[in-house]
Design a protein around this motif. Structure first.
Motif, PDB file in Angstrom:
ATOM      1  N   PRO A  40     -53.735 -12.396 -54.551  1.00  8.39           N
ATOM      2  CA  PRO A  40     -52.502 -12.372 -54.896  1.00  8.39           C
ATOM      3  C   PRO A  40     -51.993 -13.627 -53.886  1.00  8.39           C
ATOM      4  CG  PRO A  40     -52.224 -10.479 -53.876  1.00  8.39           C
ATOM      5  CD  PRO A  40     -53.697 -10.813 -53.711  1.00  8.39           C
ATOM      6  N   ALA A  41     -50.478 -14.315 -54.546  1.00  8.84           N
ATOM      7  CA  ALA A  41     -49.979 -15.550 -54.141  1.00  8.84           C
ATOM      8  C   ALA A  41     -49.376 -15.385 -53.116  1.00  8.84           C
ATOM      9  CB  ALA A  41     -49.577 -16.432 -55.196  1.00  8.84           C
ATOM     10  N   LYS A  42     -48.487 -13.720 -53.725  1.00 12.96           N
ATOM     11  CA  LYS A  42     -47.411 -13.366 -53.110  1.00 12.96           C
ATOM     12  C   LYS A  42     -47.226 -12.337 -52.594  1.00 12.96           C
ATOM     13  CE  LYS A  42     -43.883 -16.239 -54.148  1.00 12.96           C
ATOM     14  NZ  LYS A  42     -43.094 -17.087 -53.118  1.00 12.96           N
ATOM     15  N   ALA A  43     -46.347 -11.783 -51.608  1.00 15.57           N
ATOM     16  CA  ALA A  43     -46.580 -10.121 -51.059  1.00 15.57           C
ATOM     17  C   ALA A  43     -44.980 -10.340 -50.710  1.00 15.57           C
ATOM     18  CB  ALA A  43     -47.900  -9.816 -49.952  1.00 15.57           C
ATOM     19  N   THR A  44     -44.544  -9.374 -50.288  1.00 15.18           N
ATOM     20  CA  THR A  44     -42.889  -8.881 -50.118  1.00 15.18           C
ATOM     21  C   THR A  44     -43.103  -7.181 -49.766  1.00 15.18           C
ATOM     22  OG1 THR A  44     -42.020 -10.186 -51.860  1.00 15.18           O
ATOM     23  CG2 THR A  44     -40.481  -8.920 -51.267  1.00 15.18           C
ATOM     24  N   ALA A  45     -42.263  -7.741 -48.578  1.00 13.75           N
ATOM     25  CA  ALA A  45     -41.635  -5.506 -47.796  1.00 13.75           C
ATOM     26  C   ALA A  45     -40.234  -5.826 -48.173  1.00 13.75           C
ATOM     27  CB  ALA A  45     -42.372  -5.545 -46.574  1.00 13.75           C
ATOM     28  N   LYS A  46     -39.154  -4.917 -48.279  1.00 12.85           N
ATOM     29  CA  LYS A  46     -38.326  -4.830 -47.565  1.00 12.85           C
ATOM     30  C   LYS A  46     -38.640  -3.546 -46.242  1.00 12.85           C
ATOM     31  CE  LYS A  46     -36.996  -5.143 -52.254  1.00 12.85           C
ATOM     32  NZ  LYS A  46     -35.996  -5.872 -53.095  1.00 12.85           N
ATOM     33  N   ILE A  47     -37.280  -4.302 -45.049  1.00 13.86           N
ATOM     34  CA  ILE A  47     -37.450  -3.532 -43.991  1.00 13.86           C
ATOM     35  C   ILE A  47     -36.414  -3.167 -43.369  1.00 13.86           C
ATOM     36  CG2 ILE A  47     -38.293  -3.597 -41.683  1.00 13.86           C
ATOM     37  CD1 ILE A  47     -40.634  -5.421 -42.629  1.00 13.86           C
ATOM     38  N   SER A  48     -36.096  -1.538 -42.981  1.00 15.49           N
ATOM     39  CA  SER A  48     -34.868  -1.816 -42.649  1.00 15.49           C
ATOM     40  C   SER A  48     -34.506  -1.434 -40.914  1.00 15.49           C
ATOM     41  CB  SER A  48     -34.121  -1.102 -42.877  1.00 15.49           C
ATOM     42  OG  SER A  48     -34.784   0.066 -43.251  1.00 15.49           O
ATOM     43  N   PHE A  49     -34.011  -1.285 -39.981  1.00 14.24           N
ATOM     44  CA  PHE A  49     -33.854  -0.936 -38.918  1.00 14.24           C
ATOM     45  C   PHE A  49     -32.321  -0.318 -38.188  1.00 14.24           C
ATOM     46  CE2 PHE A  49     -36.518  -5.259 -38.864  1.00 14.24           C
ATOM     47  CZ  PHE A  49     -37.524  -5.017 -38.098  1.00 14.24           C
ATOM     48  N   ARG A  50     -33.110   0.868 -37.925  1.00 14.03           N
ATOM     49  CA  ARG A  50     -31.841   1.914 -37.845  1.00 14.03           C
ATOM     50  C   ARG A  50     -31.135   1.945 -36.223  1.00 14.03           C
ATOM     51  NH1 ARG A  50     -28.797   3.504 -42.169  1.00 14.03           N
ATOM     52  NH2 ARG A  50     -30.750   3.910 -43.425  1.00 14.03           N
ATOM     53  N   LEU A  51     -30.400   1.489 -36.106  1.00 12.94           N
ATOM     54  CA  LEU A  51     -29.626   1.108 -34.423  1.00 12.94           C
ATOM     55  C   LEU A  51     -28.743   2.041 -33.558  1.00 12.94           C
ATOM     56  CD1 LEU A  51     -28.569  -2.927 -35.258  1.00 12.94           C
ATOM     57  CD2 LEU A  51     -30.627  -1.398 -34.972  1.00 12.94           C
ATOM     58  N   VAL A  52     -28.817   2.014 -32.438  1.00 15.09           N
ATOM     59  CA  VAL A  52     -27.717   2.787 -31.866  1.00 15.09           C
ATOM     60  C   VAL A  52     -27.335   2.335 -30.388  1.00 15.09           C
ATOM     61  CG1 VAL A  52     -29.415   5.113 -32.044  1.00 15.09           C
ATOM     62  CG2 VAL A  52     -29.878   3.349 -30.175  1.00 15.09           C
ATOM     63  N   GLY A  53     -26.379   3.025 -29.822  1.00 14.89           N
ATOM     64  CA  GLY A  53     -25.437   2.424 -28.623  1.00 14.89           C
ATOM     65  C   GLY A  53     -24.905   1.559 -28.821  1.00 14.89           C
ATOM     66  N   ASP A  54     -25.476   0.283 -27.673  1.00 15.23           N
ATOM     67  CA  ASP A  54     -25.338  -1.063 -28.045  1.00 15.23           C
ATOM     68  C   ASP A  54     -26.309  -2.285 -28.455  1.00 15.23           C
ATOM     69  OD1 ASP A  54     -22.435  -0.471 -27.071  1.00 15.23           O
ATOM     70  OD2 ASP A  54     -23.328  -0.938 -24.176  1.00 15.23           O
ATOM     71  N   GLN A  55     -27.523  -2.132 -29.101  1.00 11.57           N
ATOM     72  CA  GLN A  55     -28.156  -2.174 -29.911  1.00 11.57           C
ATOM     73  C   GLN A  55     -27.032  -4.190 -30.710  1.00 11.57           C
ATOM     74  OE1 GLN A  55     -30.737   0.938 -31.584  1.00 11.57           O
ATOM     75  NE2 GLN A  55     -32.211  -1.109 -31.372  1.00 11.57           N
ATOM     76  N   ASP A  56     -27.283  -5.260 -30.675  1.00 14.79           N
ATOM     77  CA  ASP A  56     -27.188  -6.162 -31.634  1.00 14.79           C
ATOM     78  C   ASP A  56     -27.876  -6.172 -32.493  1.00 14.79           C
ATOM     79  OD1 ASP A  56     -26.415  -8.621 -32.596  1.00 14.79           O
ATOM     80  OD2 ASP A  56     -25.552  -9.492 -30.383  1.00 14.79           O
ATOM     81  N   PRO A  57     -26.957  -5.899 -34.208  1.00 12.17           N
ATOM     82  CA  PRO A  57     -28.016  -6.627 -34.981  1.00 12.17           C
ATOM     83  C   PRO A  57     -28.449  -7.875 -35.056  1.00 12.17           C
ATOM     84  CG  PRO A  57     -25.411  -5.409 -35.903  1.00 12.17           C
ATOM     85  CD  PRO A  57     -25.844  -5.853 -34.411  1.00 12.17           C
ATOM     86  N   GLU A  58     -27.710  -8.436 -35.142  1.00 13.62           N
ATOM     87  CA  GLU A  58     -27.824  -9.825 -35.264  1.00 13.62           C
ATOM     88  C   GLU A  58     -29.068 -10.692 -34.312  1.00 13.62           C
ATOM     89  OE1 GLU A  58     -27.383 -10.922 -37.602  1.00 13.62           O
ATOM     90  OE2 GLU A  58     -26.011  -9.657 -38.666  1.00 13.62           O
ATOM     91  N   LYS A  59     -28.798  -9.375 -33.451  1.00 11.04           N
ATOM     92  CA  LYS A  59     -30.035 -10.085 -31.354  1.00 11.04           C
ATOM     93  C   LYS A  59     -31.985  -9.409 -32.548  1.00 11.04           C
ATOM     94  CE  LYS A  59     -27.940 -10.511 -27.807  1.00 11.04           C
ATOM     95  NZ  LYS A  59     -28.156 -10.167 -26.042  1.00 11.04           N
TER      96      LYS A  59
END
Lengths: 462, 462
Positions: B326-345
């Protein structure tokens, strides 16, 4: 015996009619891997039976446990050899349909930006267009000389793109009826648009579908993420482990057993005649050989085994985002084989590779999708030299012998069931986009393909 | 002030009518992540506006750049506090539909094999059933006492399941109108079917969609396999590298910055009150914690960050087999955060992780799908103790404070826009199958949920 000028002239003069007949066959969506198209596959078989009958063959539709096989017989003139021609009437699926610029089953003759006339449709090159070069050559020869120069038996199957499980049993069960001096297979390509070729090296293939199951149902990735096993993650780990990142080599135990090194002389020759990596990969927008280090793209595809991920699926795949932790993940994986690699040994090694990496709480299911050994045609095979000469005469360039990265199990099956070797003569090109959207077959391939068969059949009669 | 017996009795006697109203809302397929359902989402908003008006609220539909938000206002009796209630009317997609035993939008009351009465439908638990426990409690209180014991402002959004990008701007723009002493959010669960709970720890989330592109079009895996870069293989390598196989830890640079260790005392307590791994994972057919080694399933989901693959897609995914590269492959990935983890970092670290592993001839595209910090409710928050007491009174078991692996961005947004903390009181259970086929909400959760809100609102008035 000189070139059959009359037949060649007829091939030229009747090209429009030949094209019309090809278009009629291309309009039938005979996708063998999708059960919904079983009726279309039968329609294609019936169309071919009618066509063969019209050409003077004794034609029949032969039932199998799967899709039917079409046969045709035409006796050999006294003292002339008999050939078995093989082709397939089924085609690959068309998805993703959105990438096609026109209906895949509404064939058209279009001019490319570079001015090349192209026949565009699913199956134009693989394999309907190629099959029709042979049938139209038979038509020209019969019209010109009242009969074919050699005896011809035709076998056109409908499951080449879906495992072809029923061909070998059919060949074995009808070995007496189908016996011939050699087989002709038209499902391969040329070296380049100017240089005709006979393919003498083919890779084998093992297809596997693997499905991993974790939880009893899809879960919320917030509520269960981290604690519950994610089958997509497991599948990615397993797939990633299939190749050594540094060397690009496949890691399965014993995978390279029976893989011959390429003789230096051969590598030399290919570096001279073959496309460079830039040319070969450039045709599809790439530049760098991705697989086994230390080999050119040509060597990698003609003479080295590989593992390819043909499809992967799991979790939420539509627009937007869904925080699901899926219960299942699936991949379709194929291995291309060379030399003496044993398909079943490699299937077993793959399944062991998966099981060895299966964590607790994960189940696996395997589905086998065909397996075939690689094949090599002997250099002294009867008919090889005259056929090369006939191709050289038609194209005005010395024909060469080449390898092919693809797998054509029928070569091994014909050898096994009928004890004869096959001449792989085809007119496809690397940019034909077979198995892809906007598949095409150059009008030149079709026209000079017909003329080539007129010459080859005549040459084989000598 | 004693328990509001009259209101509780009305809640009991009117349960059938309450159920009918819930069913009416459940019949509206308000899937916010699928544009085709935008009209259904608006229909759900209009249904709620009518319902709130009927309950004596000053109700309105508020337009946003996305889906509308429903608001309702009911003044506080003299000297009584004012609460802001939040819920969402949108629901998750229903695929795979084939796994549902009934139409997801044709709610039914069914008895489980174990004899539990369950309300089955998409949204039954997340979040329509929970929202209706609050509205039906308001109905019982108003019918019994002519007015609500506290001032109530209601905000019900329609994009909680699809990023919720428009809520924060709305809260900020209308901070004056929406100001309250505390927020009540009904989108969480109980500790177990007998033990009510208030959730004081929530994980944050970062969602990313990554698409890799190799060749200009899909290729034949025989003709190009080995030499041409396979984006599925690359994607699997990248995903596999996201976790350390031995420790189960996420490998992104700086990922664990701001992640607090769980106090030993807390771990002790949870080992006593919380479900064992066998109980927690057993409810979904699993047994072994899969993620970060050294933590129980409960600790992993309440207090540890994670990376989950929510979806993956590439190549041929239908029945049968297709030897495509195939020419393409896609994934949807999520991170669950706790404490002071910074989403944008963490988003940036993920994109760097991908780019660092991107081979020549491969291109990458990223799409962001929401980002929110984790949140923790202070132990001395106003209303927390009386609410726990009210829940204990209703269920006859001491209510407890718990964590939740899910992400409820509104908690942080309410704090940011309105400067108030939230009490997360909900009646969902781990086996409610939210975000999965056959989602359900126990009739007990609905009935005692209504009664619980009657008691909580009364307690908050003291």
């Amino acid at each position: 015996m000189t070139a059959p000028q009359d037949a060649l002239t007829r091939a030229d003069n009747n090209l429009d009619n030949s094209l019309e007949r090809l278009f009629a066959l291309l309009r039938i969506p005979s996708i063998s891997t999708q059960p919904a198209h079983a009726g279309d596959c039968r329609a294609a078989a019936e169309w071919l039976q009618k066509e063969l009958t019209d050409l003077g063959f004794t034609a029949a539709i032969r039932e199998t446990p799967g899709l039917p096989i079409v046969t045709g017989h035409s006796k050999a003139p006294a003292g002339k050899p008999h050939v078995l021609f093989y082709g397939h009437y089924d085609v690959q699926p068309v998805d993703p349909l959105s990438l096609w610029t026109a209906d895949p089953f509404e064939p058209r003759l279009v001019e490319s930006p570079s001015g090349t006339k192209e026949i565009t449709a699913r199956g134009a090159a693989d394999d309907k267009g190629q099959v029709m070069t042979f049938l139209e050559a038979c038509r020209a020869l019969r019209d010109a000389e009242g009969q074919l120069p050699v005896g011809v038996t035709i076998v056109i199957e409908g499951e080449e793109e879906s495992g072809g499980a029923n061909l070998l049993p059919f060949l074995k069960a009808n070995a007496e009826e189908l016996k011939a001096d050699l087989a002709l297979i038209c499902d391969t390509g040329m070296l380049d648009p100017d240089t005709p070729a006979i393919t003498t090296m083919l890779r084998g293939m093992v297809g596997e579908e693997v499905t991993l199951t974790g939880a009893a149902c899809d879960l919320h990735s917030g509520m269960f993420g981290n604690a519950a096993r994610n089958p997509i993650q497991v599948l990615c780990d397993i797939i990633s482990d299939l190749r050594d990142g540094a060397t690009g080599r496949v890691t399965l135990a014993g995978f390279y057993e029976g893989v011959p090194e390429i003789p230096e002389a051969t590598r030399e020759l290919w570096r001279k005649i073959g496309p460079t990596d830039e040319q070969g990969l450039g045709s599809v927008g790439l530049r760098w050989p991705a697989g086994e280090q230390g080999y050119t793209a040509l060597e990698q595809t003609w003479c080295r085994p590989t593992c390819e991920i043909n499809g992967i699926s799991g979790g939420y795949e539509q627009d937007g985002f869904k925080t699901v932790l899926p219960a299942k993940a699936t991949a379709k994986i194929s291995f291309r084989l060379v030399g003496d690699q044993d398909p079943e040994k490699i299937r077993a090694a793959f399944r062991e590779h998966v099981r060895a990496r299966l964590p607790k709480d994960c189940k696996v299911e395997f589905k086998a999708h065909g397996g075939s050994r690689a094949s090599v045609v002997p250099a002294d095979m009867p008919g090889l030299k005259p056929a090369l000469q006939a191709l050289s005469d038609e194209w005005g360039t010395t024909a060469t012998v080449i390898g092919c990265g693809g797998s054509i199990p029928v070569v091994g099956e014909v050898k096994q069931a009928l004890g004869i070797d096959s001449l792989l003569i085809g007119f496809g090109l690397d940019d034909d986009r077979i198995h892809s959207p906007n598949e095409k077959y150059n009008l030149t391939s079709f026209h000079k393909g017909i003329r080539s068969w007129v010459r080859v059949l005549t040459a084989l009669a000598r």
